[in-house]
Design a protein around this motif. Structure first.
Motif, PDB file in Angstrom:
ATOM      1  N   UNK A 137       1.005  -0.945   0.228  1.00 25.74           N
ATOM      2  CA  UNK A 137       0.388  -0.215  -0.423  1.00 25.74           C
ATOM      3  C   UNK A 137       0.558   1.275  -0.009  1.00 25.74           C
ATOM      4  N   UNK A 138       2.104   1.259   1.033  1.00 26.79           N
ATOM      5  CA  UNK A 138       2.849   2.443   1.189  1.00 26.79           C
ATOM      6  C   UNK A 138       3.308   2.752  -0.652  1.00 26.79           C
ATOM      7  N   UNK A 139       3.840   2.143  -1.490  1.00 28.19           N
ATOM      8  CA  UNK A 139       3.741   1.621  -2.426  1.00 28.19           C
ATOM      9  C   UNK A 139       2.499   2.127  -3.654  1.00 28.19           C
ATOM     10  N   UNK A 140       2.063   1.101  -3.569  1.00 29.56           N
ATOM     11  CA  UNK A 140       0.847   2.462  -4.951  1.00 29.56           C
ATOM     12  C   UNK A 140       0.174   2.571  -4.650  1.00 29.56           C
ATOM     13  N   UNK A 141      -0.047   2.955  -2.968  1.00 25.45           N
ATOM     14  CA  UNK A 141      -1.096   3.910  -2.997  1.00 25.45           C
ATOM     15  C   UNK A 141      -0.307   5.574  -2.876  1.00 25.45           C
ATOM     16  N   UNK A 142       0.601   5.669  -1.865  1.00 22.28           N
ATOM     17  CA  UNK A 142       1.178   6.816  -1.234  1.00 22.28           C
ATOM     18  C   UNK A 142       2.527   6.357  -1.834  1.00 22.28           C
TER      19      UNK A 142
END
Lengths: 124, 236, 378
Positions: C58-63
């Motif tokens: 998530x940190x990669x794709x969303x943020x």
């Protein structure tokens, strides 16, 4: 191609025919037997639907139709020798279910013994 | 009154009639599905007079075990559908003895949490486990505030033909549903030598149990949880 | 070599399942008071960590953090593996695992368990789609959307896991609204710890060194998550300590309860929180190997925490008659006894074995090893 298909089709038909001929139809101890719900051929095919329907009626609504209850089936079909539908390889339920290779799941909870016999044994 | 007005009135009357006719079966079916149609007629319950319940007397428990084919064992893995509890008020020292079993709640937590719907409440208020649906997850045992349920830890043999029980499923007091359906009383109520367990229809205003709970003080266990159990206790 | 060990462990797990089928739950330590035991500790740990490990993706794709983007596929694979392992354990511990089809066809919509069946299967599907969008070039444009769905869904999933306990009115340990958020934050810490271990193992075996910048960021993140999780646990216990009716329970869990306070203080607080925080933040420490050890400690602490939470929570007797002293033949008013037996422990480890096998095979067959994007591009 067509010939291949027809050979295959014939083969497919042969296998079940061969199977029924080679292994004998199971011999089972039908207990007292008799016809009380429907004729035997119909019962062979449909008893599980009757039982499932009846089980939901009894458990959830308390509608106890004695005629098609599992207990009533056992009362007549339990062996006259050991009062059970599951005790031996040729017992009423076991013999057929083993032949058809269908798992028999009733008797892990339900008693496979004739109720009158159970009462006699447990009233002492 | 003009003719148009009359016609309009008739149209309104008729459409309301049609609407009522089309909604009514839906409402009826909804009531059926939620067991409301019968709910007003019968709700089985018990009133337990703790003053008469003798300490050390275990007759209700024995009767239950015999009736339902339980083993009589009291290890932590044995099923106990009904048990005697001795309680002592810590601040006053008053001691009471009473039987504890499934309280057959109106809002049973076990029914809410059961993933398959195996735990259910019959229209007459009896809470049961449909062992054909039970997968043995034991979530109901986590949810029950009365510790009323037991898990069958071992394969069983020689069950009572009237009371099917089996390994890997959860079970509890059925209020002797097989006896009730034949018009008999639960085994524990019959067995109690002091007539401490009064069984009857809570929803029939003329029944003995309904008259008694109307006239004497009785309490529900853990009434704070708002589950409205069908088993009530006198003298708690 | 390791794979065959894992396969053996899985086999041992399956054998114990067979034994449990044959003899019933009598051969486990579970009983009518402690109805959920070691298998549930393993299963819940893996399910919670499976949701938490997705934080990395998530940190990669969303943020939009590139360092984490390179690790997203590995995190997805780990999540699938642990979810599969955890669910297998949960399923095989059922009294009638042969009836799993009943659970799949009969839904009681008021049951949290039934919701979780849906949450877990949808999670599985969502992560598979997410992996597909990341690894198939033509699907790349959808990766962000899929990542977002997974991001939302795993919050729902961990909430569902927390709610299993928070919707229990009966037992004093549970029935608190803080449990779902607590499980979410805890999942971040456990998931990241698992990721750290797997990542260092992969780098070690391939003789690679982790980029220093990435290493520093990831270890700090672990530290933050561990502190946040500890905060929630502290608040949970403080709330209980404040309510007079809960004080007895807290005394049991935190002081008098024998194994449970010991596991809580030594296992969870010291081993699972204080020591890892030292390893991460002490000046001069916080190198790759320190973080790997710290992660292992966080995981062990997690198991200790769940043992206390699940089994300790059940061992404390139900308060059926508040204000009364109670005794009976059914363990009323008595602390429940539980000693885990070999078959159930093997079942738990069997689940870990399954997760390991899926991860190992996945990494071998497909391209899951993080490829660093050159620092200039950052």
């Amino acid at each position: 191609m067509l010939r291949l298909l027809s050979i295959l089709a014939v083969l497919c038909l042969c296998i079940p025919a061969y199977a029924t001929e080679s292994s004998a139809i199971p011999k089972l101890d039908i207990g007292k037997g008799g016809e009380c719900v429907k004729e035997p051929q119909w019962m062979r095919k449909n008893h599980m639907h009757l039982l499932t329907h009846q089980r939901d009626e009894v458990v959830h609504k308390g509608v106890r139709d004695d005629k098609i209850s599992l207990k009533n089936c056992i009362e007549c079909h339990a062996s006259t020798k050991d009062d059970s539908v599951i005790a031996r390889d040729d017992s009423f339920c076991v013999a057929c279910h083993r032949y058809e290779a269908v798992k028999l799941d009733c008797f892990e909870c339900h008693s496979g013994e004739r109720k009158s016999a159970w009462l006699k044994r447990n009233s002492k | 009154m003009s003719e148009i007005n009359v016609q309009r009135r008739q149209f309104l009357k008729m459409s309301m009639g049609v609407a009522a006719v089309s909604i009514a079966p839906g409402i009826f079916l909804f009531d059926m599905a939620h067991g409301k149609a019968d709910a007003n007629k019968v709700r089985w319950g018990m009133l337990i007079e703790t003053a008469n319940c003798a300490e050390g007397c275990n007759d209700c428990v024995t009767a239950c075990n015999t009736e339902n084919g339980l083993s009589d064992g009291v290890s932590s893995t044995d099923s106990q559908w009904i048990r005697k509890i001795e309680i002592k008020d810590i601040s006053t020292g008053r001691e009471t003895s009473l039987p504890m079993m499934c309280q057959h709640c109106e809002h049973p937590p076990c029914v809410d949490v059961c993933p398959t719907g195996a735990s259910f409440k019959r229209a007459d208020g009896i809470v049961l486990v449909d062992k054909h649906l039970c997968i043995g997850c034991r979530y109901c045992m986590m949810a029950c505030p009365y510790k009323a349920r037991s898990f069958v830890h071992e394969p069983l043999q020689n069950q009572n033909p009237d009371v099917p029980r089996g390994r890997g499923t959860v079970e509890s007091c059925t209020m002797c549903v097989h006896r009730i359906d034949q018009g008999q009383q639960p085994a524990c109520a019959v067995a109690c030598p002091n007539k401490s367990i009064l069984f009857g229809n809570l929803n029939d205003p003329d029944s003995e149990i309904a008259t008694r709970i109307r006239t004497v003080a009785s309490a529900q266990v853990r009434a704070d949880l708002g589950l409205n159990p069908g088993v009530r206790y006198q003298g708690l | 070599m390791l794979t065959s060990v894992a396969a053996l462990i899985v086999l041992a797990g399956l054998y114990s399942v067979h034994m449990m089928e044959e003899h019933g739950h009598i051969i486990t330590g579970m009983n009518n008071q402690i109805v959920w035991g070691i298998p549930h500790v393993f299963a819940i740990f893996m399910i919670v960590a499976a949701s938490g490990v997705l934080n990395v993706s998530s940190i990669g794709s969303v943020f939009n953090k590139p360092a984490y983007k390179a690790r997203a596929p590995l995190a997805g694979l780990l999540s699938l593996a642990m979810l599969a392992g955890g669910l297998t354990v949960l399923m095989l511990d059922l009294g009638r695992p042969d009836r799993i089809i009943v659970a799949a066809t009969n839904y009681n919509l008021t049951s949290v368990f039934a919701w979780n069946v849906l949450l877990y299967s949808a999670m599985f599907a969502a992560v598979v789609v997410y992996l597909w969008t990341m690894m198939e070039a033509r699907m790349q444009p959808w990766s962000k959307h899929a990542g977002f769905v997974v991001f939302i869904w795993r919050f729902a999933l961990t909430t569902g896991t927390g709610v299993i306990f928070s919707f229990l009115v009966a037992r004093q340990a549970y029935g608190s609204a803080i449990l779902p958020p607590m499980f979410i934050v805890i999942s971040f810490a456990w998931g990241l710890a698992v990721f750290h271990i797997v990542q260092s193992a992969i780098y070690q075996w391939n003789g690679k060194m982790l980029d220093e910048y990435v290493q520093k960021r990831m270890k700090n993140l672990l530290g933050v998550f561990v502190v946040a999780a500890l905060y929630f646990v502290v608040v949970y216990h403080l709330t209980n300590l404040y309510f007079a009716r809960q004080v007895e329970f807290e005394r049991f869990i935190l002081a008098d309860g024998g194994i449970y306070p010991l596991l809580f203080w030594a296992g969870y607080v010291v081993l699972g929180n204080l020591l890892p925080l030292l390893l991460i933040y002490l000046p001069g420490w916080g190198k790759t190997q320190h973080v790997a050890v710290a992660s292992a400690m966080v995981i062990l602490g997690g198991f200790a925490f769940l043992y206390v939470f699940i089994i300790g929570g059940q061992a404390f007797p139900l308060s059926i008659f508040p204000g009364f002293e109670v005794k009976s033949s059914f363990g009323d008013g008595v602390i429940g006894l539980y000693s885990p037996s070999l078959p159930e422990v093997l079942l738990g480890f069997g689940g870990v074995g399954i997760a390991f096998l899926i991860t190992a095979v996945g990494i071998r067959v497909l391209n899951f090893v993080p490829r660093e994007i050159p620092k200039k591009a950052l």
